[in-house]
Each structure stands twice: as structure tokens, then as C-alpha cells.
Scaffold this active site. Sequence first.
Site, PDB file in Angstrom:
ATOM      1  N   LEU A  95       1.040  -1.031  -0.483  1.00  0.00           N
ATOM      2  CA  LEU A  95       0.132  -0.149  -0.202  1.00  0.00           C
ATOM      3  C   LEU A  95       0.814   1.316   0.181  1.00  0.00           C
ATOM      4  CD1 LEU A  95      -2.686  -0.928   2.741  1.00  0.00           C
ATOM      5  CD2 LEU A  95      -3.204  -1.207   0.331  1.00  0.00           C
ATOM      6  N   ASN A 107      -2.194  -5.852   8.890  1.00  0.00           N
ATOM      7  CA  ASN A 107      -1.959  -7.039   8.161  1.00  0.00           C
ATOM      8  C   ASN A 107      -1.752  -7.764   9.373  1.00  0.00           C
ATOM      9  OD1 ASN A 107      -1.426  -8.089   5.426  1.00  0.00           O
ATOM     10  ND2 ASN A 107       1.075  -8.261   6.580  1.00  0.00           N
ATOM     11  N   HIS A 109       0.423 -11.476   8.757  1.00  0.00           N
ATOM     12  CA  HIS A 109       1.702 -12.546   7.986  1.00  0.00           C
ATOM     13  C   HIS A 109       1.772 -13.917   8.171  1.00  0.00           C
ATOM     14  CE1 HIS A 109       5.083 -12.075   5.381  1.00  0.00           C
ATOM     15  NE2 HIS A 109       5.671 -12.428   6.237  1.00  0.00           N
ATOM     16  N   ASP A 141       3.466   0.134   8.169  1.00  0.00           N
ATOM     17  CA  ASP A 141       4.421   1.553   7.755  1.00  0.00           C
ATOM     18  C   ASP A 141       4.659   1.030   6.834  1.00  0.00           C
ATOM     19  OD1 ASP A 141       6.374  -0.259   7.719  1.00  0.00           O
ATOM     20  OD2 ASP A 141       7.138   0.569   9.961  1.00  0.00           O
ATOM     21  N   GLY A 143       7.133  -0.102   4.992  1.00  0.00           N
ATOM     22  CA  GLY A 143       7.852  -0.818   4.668  1.00  0.00           C
ATOM     23  C   GLY A 143       7.397  -2.828   4.368  1.00  0.00           C
TER      24      GLY A 143
HETATM   25  C1  GRF Z   1      -3.079 -15.411   4.570  1.00  0.00           C
HETATM   26  O1  GRF Z   1      -1.402 -17.406   5.154  1.00  0.00           O
HETATM   27  C2  GRF Z   1      -2.106 -14.259   5.140  1.00  0.00           C
HETATM   28  O2  GRF Z   1      -1.024 -13.818   6.066  1.00  0.00           O
HETATM   29  C3  GRF Z   1      -1.370 -14.002   3.088  1.00  0.00           C
HETATM   30  O3  GRF Z   1      -1.699 -15.075   2.296  1.00  0.00           O
HETATM   31  C4  GRF Z   1      -3.121 -16.000   3.530  1.00  0.00           C
HETATM   32  C5  GRF Z   1      -4.497 -15.676   2.974  1.00  0.00           C
HETATM   33  O4  GRF Z   1      -5.646 -16.597   3.019  1.00  0.00           O
HETATM   34  N1  GRF Z   1      -0.696 -13.276   2.526  1.00  0.00           N
HETATM   35  P1  GRF Z   1      -6.997 -16.569   2.265  1.00  0.00           P
HETATM   36  O5  GRF Z   1      -7.270 -16.284   1.690  1.00  0.00           O
HETATM   37  O6  GRF Z   1      -7.416 -15.237   3.934  1.00  0.00           O
HETATM   38  O7  GRF Z   1      -7.525 -17.652   2.956  1.00  0.00           O
END
Ligand code: GRF
Length: 192
Positions: A95, A107, A109, A141, A143
Site C-alpha cells: 500500500l 496486516n 502475515h 508502515d 516498508g
Molecule cells: C494468509 O496466510 C495471509 O497471511 C497471506 O495469504 C493468506 C491469505 O489467505 N498473505 P486467505 O485468502 O485469507 O485464505
Amino acid sequence: MSHPLRLVVLVSGSGTNLQAVLDAASSGAPFEVVAVGADRDGTGGVDRAAAAGVPTFVCKVADFDSRADWDLALARLVGDHTPDVVVSAGFMKVLGAAVLEAVPVLNTHPALLPSFPGTHGVRDALRHGVRVTGCTCHWVDAGVDTGPIVDQRAVRVEPGDTVETLHERIKVQERTMLVEVLSALATDRSWR
Ligand code: GRF
């Protein structure tokens, strides 16, 4: 009593994290999904939102002359729904300033940051040979996966794990973590 936390959720894929948030919201959690946005057509996430009666929008980088123009358009689309928080739940785009300066973005991750940031967090952790990985919820942020950490969950790597099997177990933890983090943010608004 404050109003339910208004969430715009951004997705690029299947949207199982989004589904967990939608399910929690309809079961009385102190937040509501006011819109779902995607950066591409045909995402499961947008289908899930439509099935739940939640407004959706698609904003594709390829439809704009520059990344900055895309970011401005996305900020406008998000802003139309006056969210308290934007949730990046499997949204595969970095973003820009227009969105990040307008609203806090959370987010999720699929690795234990600051280890293994970026698109291939699950694969990179597996290749490295870690015995424990997991997931991280963090504020976004400028990054890539660098912002302040809000919560994390650990997941053991099992013998014979593939990227797919490991990611599926991480996502089970990720969905619970995300709902719990959003509930906590809705209950204690001192972060604003
Ligand atoms: C998640 O593990 C997210 O952290 C990663 O992609 C996956 C998305 O899964 N970036 P979903 O679309 O919510 O099933």
C-alpha cells in the site's frame, strides 16, 4: 459504548481470513465489515463478501497510469466507507502513502516477523529449516512487513510438511489471531 469498529478488508485470494472476520461479526463480535476490496477480479474473498451482503470493490493497478494513481483511487474507494481500520487479509500489494496516511492498516502475515517478510514467508521459513514458525498481526508502515507487531502465534513445523500443509496450519492460527486482535482493538480504542 462505542460503535462497532468499522472495517474495510482488502483481499487478493480465497478470503478465509475474511470469512473468519465475517463470521465473528455476525456472531456478535464488536466489529463490522463495511466493505471488501480486491486488487484483481475473481477472488474468493469478494465472492464471500457478496454472499454476506457486504459491498465490494475492485481496484487494479493495471487500470491506472501509475502506482500513485492506483493508490489514490484505492484510498478514495476505502474512504467512501469511513473505516476505523483497514485489514489487509491476504492482500498481495504494497500500500502507498495515500491509503496509509488516511487510515490505520492492520496486516496478517504467515510467518513470525521480523523473520521471513515478503510474499513467500511460509516457503522461506520452511527452506530455512526452522522448527517453529507462525503468523503475525502488525500495523502497516511504508516498508514490507516491517510495522509494529500487535500479536503473534507459533506453529510447529512437522516432519514432511510442504508449503501447503504448513500454510494451512498457520492459517488456522491466523484466523483466530485476527479475530482476537480486532476484538481487542474494538474494545480498547486507546491505539487511535
Ligand atoms: C494468509 O496466510 C495471509 O497471511 C497471506 O495469504 C493468506 C491469505 O489467505 N498473505 P486467505 O485468502 O485469507 O485464505
